[in-house]
Design a protein around this motif. Structure first.
Motif, PDB file in Angstrom:
ATOM      1  N   LEU A 179       4.318   6.437  -1.628  1.00 53.27           N
ATOM      2  CA  LEU A 179       4.840   5.571  -2.693  1.00 53.27           C
ATOM      3  C   LEU A 179       4.211   4.178  -2.586  1.00 53.27           C
ATOM      4  O   LEU A 179       3.825   3.746  -1.501  1.00 53.27           O
ATOM      5  CB  LEU A 179       6.373   5.440  -2.548  1.00 53.27           C
ATOM      6  CG  LEU A 179       7.159   6.746  -2.648  1.00 53.27           C
ATOM      7  CD1 LEU A 179       8.609   6.522  -2.245  1.00 53.27           C
ATOM      8  CD2 LEU A 179       7.085   7.299  -4.072  1.00 53.27           C
ATOM      9  N   PRO A 180       4.124   3.466  -3.725  1.00 54.68           N
ATOM     10  CA  PRO A 180       3.547   2.119  -3.697  1.00 54.68           C
ATOM     11  C   PRO A 180       4.561   1.099  -3.174  1.00 54.68           C
ATOM     12  O   PRO A 180       5.352   0.571  -3.932  1.00 54.68           O
ATOM     13  CB  PRO A 180       3.193   1.853  -5.164  1.00 54.68           C
ATOM     14  CG  PRO A 180       4.094   2.733  -5.952  1.00 54.68           C
ATOM     15  CD  PRO A 180       4.456   3.912  -5.083  1.00 54.68           C
TER      16      PRO A 180
ATOM     17  N   GLY B 139       0.848  -1.195   0.000  1.00 53.61           N
ATOM     18  CA  GLY B 139       0.000   0.000   0.000  1.00 53.61           C
ATOM     19  C   GLY B 139       0.880   1.239   0.000  1.00 53.61           C
ATOM     20  O   GLY B 139       2.098   1.152  -0.179  1.00 53.61           O
ATOM     21  N   ALA B 140       0.242   2.392   0.211  1.00 60.98           N
ATOM     22  CA  ALA B 140       0.980   3.652   0.176  1.00 60.98           C
ATOM     23  C   ALA B 140       1.802   3.820   1.450  1.00 60.98           C
ATOM     24  O   ALA B 140       1.279   3.749   2.562  1.00 60.98           O
ATOM     25  CB  ALA B 140       0.021   4.821   0.013  1.00 60.98           C
TER      26      ALA B 140
END
Lengths: 81, 402, 127
Positions: free
Chosen positions: C99-100, C94-95
């Motif tokens: 960022l992913p 997830g974030a």
């Protein structure tokens, strides 16, 4: 407005992790092919109430999910893969 | 604020009649301006404005009050320039203060592509009557010394289009100026009067159903914001409108004079300083259609972050309040105005993120349409049937944020 | 903070059942990115997945680093807005700091993975 979408793969996440995808519905009552194309391209039911839509979990599993959401209060009624 | 103005302008309120020549649904800026211009320009005063809450409760009271004409297509430049001119003379015309301030608007470019876009904007605006010029970094710094020209090292400011006519005005003053002007000439305004249906005679609209009973009308105008899809569907119309939330916030007071309105397409935000000294910031719409007025923390985080990149002094300010309006977005980011194909039913909608600045011209042109039955040239390009005719007025690059 | 390095591996897209029953090599880490997708690192060569239509491709698209739990959790506490799993080992994605990020949480270390183009961004935000 920020709310959370329960991703079936990753768990509940803020909508900012997702990309919105519309489900285009042209009513069956429109039968003329040109009218149907026009409706598909430009017209929107814009429902005030429960609506179905797709969301892509861009920051997580990178999969689409289907969401049933109430546009009046952002309440989430149902999610499915 | 509204109560204060109501007490001071001494308006006389009437019970609703059973019939009017013109019924306008929606007591926002566009509805009230239409009533005002019907009364002042065409002598049509047998008019009622129906508002389900209080006048100016919707987007007219929720926008960020930017007035500008630096759009990207000729039809829009002409249209908004007319509005700019009407706004500039509104105080003189009505004798009411709307705290109109001409501030100038900087539209920043951060790349070669951005420079080309802003140069093109300046050329096109100049050709069609809105004064816009291209300016380089030195001039930008003079116009707005608070800008970090290096853009935090990520978004350097390379150039901008400067639109000296860019202005702001106080939104509730605009609402009450038009309301007062209309009412003094005999227009009725009915607040807390929701329209629950349209009365049809065959395929013609002949009146409205309200909580207070039916009202018949020679012409019904939808000046509804947010719930226009539901209203139009009562006349059998499907609209090219999606309703999206748009958020904005203000900070606490900032002493230094921040003169212009600053806008960046790349960073999708814009900032100006209110008369009280608060910094007012807004951005683009939320992606998902919604009618919810709820605000969110993520918007503050992302909009604040982007704004601080160019305006580092914002770091030291605090968010004072945050709010949401709902925007009726059209597919081509231009308004939808005029006849609907349904007799007796006119529409002014699709006011997306560009509604406040168009209040005077929208009202003026809709009034002319209703009074004469002929669509004025200025709004003919924005007709509802343009999508079927493949004549869209695409201008997202100029209308995406404010 | 450690420098992020490319994590070479194998990306497999196959039926969920085939991925559920696959047995990965002892020294490999298999991160289940989605029900029908897994990222195995280091790269595997053997034909492990029981699905004749499986897509098996080498993948060097992630950059990552192993971090000691205290440091990792301190960073996650201020940069991650969703709930981390409590069990160990566990996979989560997830974030994180906008960022992913993909996380593999073990008792004594945590793996941070991001798509390689974001590697410097994550390094900066962890510093």
């Amino acid at each position: 407005m920020s709310f959370h979408i329960p991703c079936p793969n990753c768990g509940a996440r803020a909508i900012e992790e997702f990309v919105y995808g519309e489900i285009v519905v042209v009513p069956d009552s429109i039968t003329d092919p040109d009218e149907r194309n026009l409706d598909r391209a430009f017209i929107h039911g814009n429902p005030e109430g429960p609506t179905s839509e797709r969301w892509f979990h861009a920051m997580g599993c990178q999969r689409w999910l289907t969401l049933r959401r109430d546009t009046r209060d952002e309440q989430i009624i149902l999610t499915a893969r | 604020m509204n109560e204060f103005i109501e007490r001071n302008v001494r308006l006389s309120w009437h019970a609703a009649k059973r019939s009017y020549e013109v019924v306008i649904v929606g007591g926002g800026g566009h509805g009230l301006a239409t009533a005002y211009y019907l009364a002042t320009r065409h002598g049509i005063t047998d008019v009622a404005v129906l508002e389900r809450k209080y006048i100016g409760a919707g987007n007219t009271g929720r926008n960020t009050t930017v007035i500008r004409a630096n759009y990207g297509i000729p039809e829009a430049v002409r249209f908004y320039q007319r509005s700019l001119d009407l706004y500039a003379s509104l105080e003189e015309e009505t004798g009411r203060g709307i705290t109109h301030r001409q501030k100038g608007l900087l539209w920043l470019a951060h790349s070669e592509t951005g420079i080309r876009a802003e140069r093109a904007r300046a050329e096109l605006n100049t050709a069609f009557g809105a004064g816009t010029e291209y300016v380089g970094p030195d001039e930008i710094k003079k116009i707005c010394p608070q800008l970090d020209m290096a853009g935090g090292g990520v978004w350097p400011i390379l150039g901008a289009s400067y639109h000296p006519g860019g202005a702001t005005a106080r939104h509730d003053r605009v609402v009450w100026t038009y309301a007062e002007g209309a009412m003094q000439r005999g227009v009725h305004i009915h607040q807390r009067t929701a329209v629950t249906g349209l009365i049809m005679d065959g395929d013609r609209v002949t009146g409205v159903e309200t909580a207070a009973g039916p009202i018949s009308a020679g012409a019904v105008v939808s000046a509804v914001g947010g719930h226009v899809t539901a209203l139009a569907s009562m006349a059998g119309l499907r609209l090219p409108i999606r309703t999206h939330p748009l958020q904005a916030f203000v900070t606490n007071r900032y002493g230094l004079g921040f003169d212009p309105i600053v806008s960046s397409s790349n960073l999708l935000f814009y900032a100006s300083q209110t008369a009280k000294g608060e910094m007012l910031l807004g951005a683009e719409i939320d992606r998902q259609p919604s009618y919810s007025y709820r605000s969110g923390h993520h918007f503050l985080q992302s909009c604040g972050h982007r704004a601080m990149t160019l305006l580092p002094f914002l770091r030291n300010l605090r968010v004072l309040r945050q709010w949401t309006g709902v925007c009726d977005m059209s597919p081509d980011y231009s308004p939808v105005m005029g006849k609907t194909g349904v007799g007796g039913f006119y529409i002014t909608t699709g006011w997306g993120t560009w509604g406040f600045k168009a209040i005077p011209v929208g009202g003026e042109q809709m009034a002319e349409l209703i009074a004469t039955g002929e669509t004025p040239d200025l709004i003919a390009p924005f007709s509802l049937d343009r999508f079927a005719r493949d004549r869209t007025m695409a201008d997202r690059g100029s209308a995406g944020t404010h | 903070m450690p420098e992020l390095k490319l994590f070479h591996g194998t990306r497999i897209v196959a039926t969920p059942a085939a991925l559920d029953t696959a047995v990965w090599p002892q020294d490999a880490l298999a991160l289940r990115l989605a029900p029908d997708e897994v990222f195995v690192t280091p790269a595997i060569t053997a034909d492990i997945v029981d699905d004749q239509h499986a897509i098996v491709a080498p993948d060097a698209g992630f950059a990552g680093a192993w971090i000691v739990p205290d440091e990792a959790l301190e960073f996650l506490q201020r940069s991650c807005e969703w709930e981390l799993p409590l069990e160990r080992p566990a996979f989560a994605q997830g974030a994180v700091a906008g960022l992913p990020v993909k996380l593999w949480l073990e008792d004594d270390r945590v793996l941070f993975l991001v798509p390689a183009p974001y590697a410097t961004d994550l390094e900066e935000r962890m510093a």
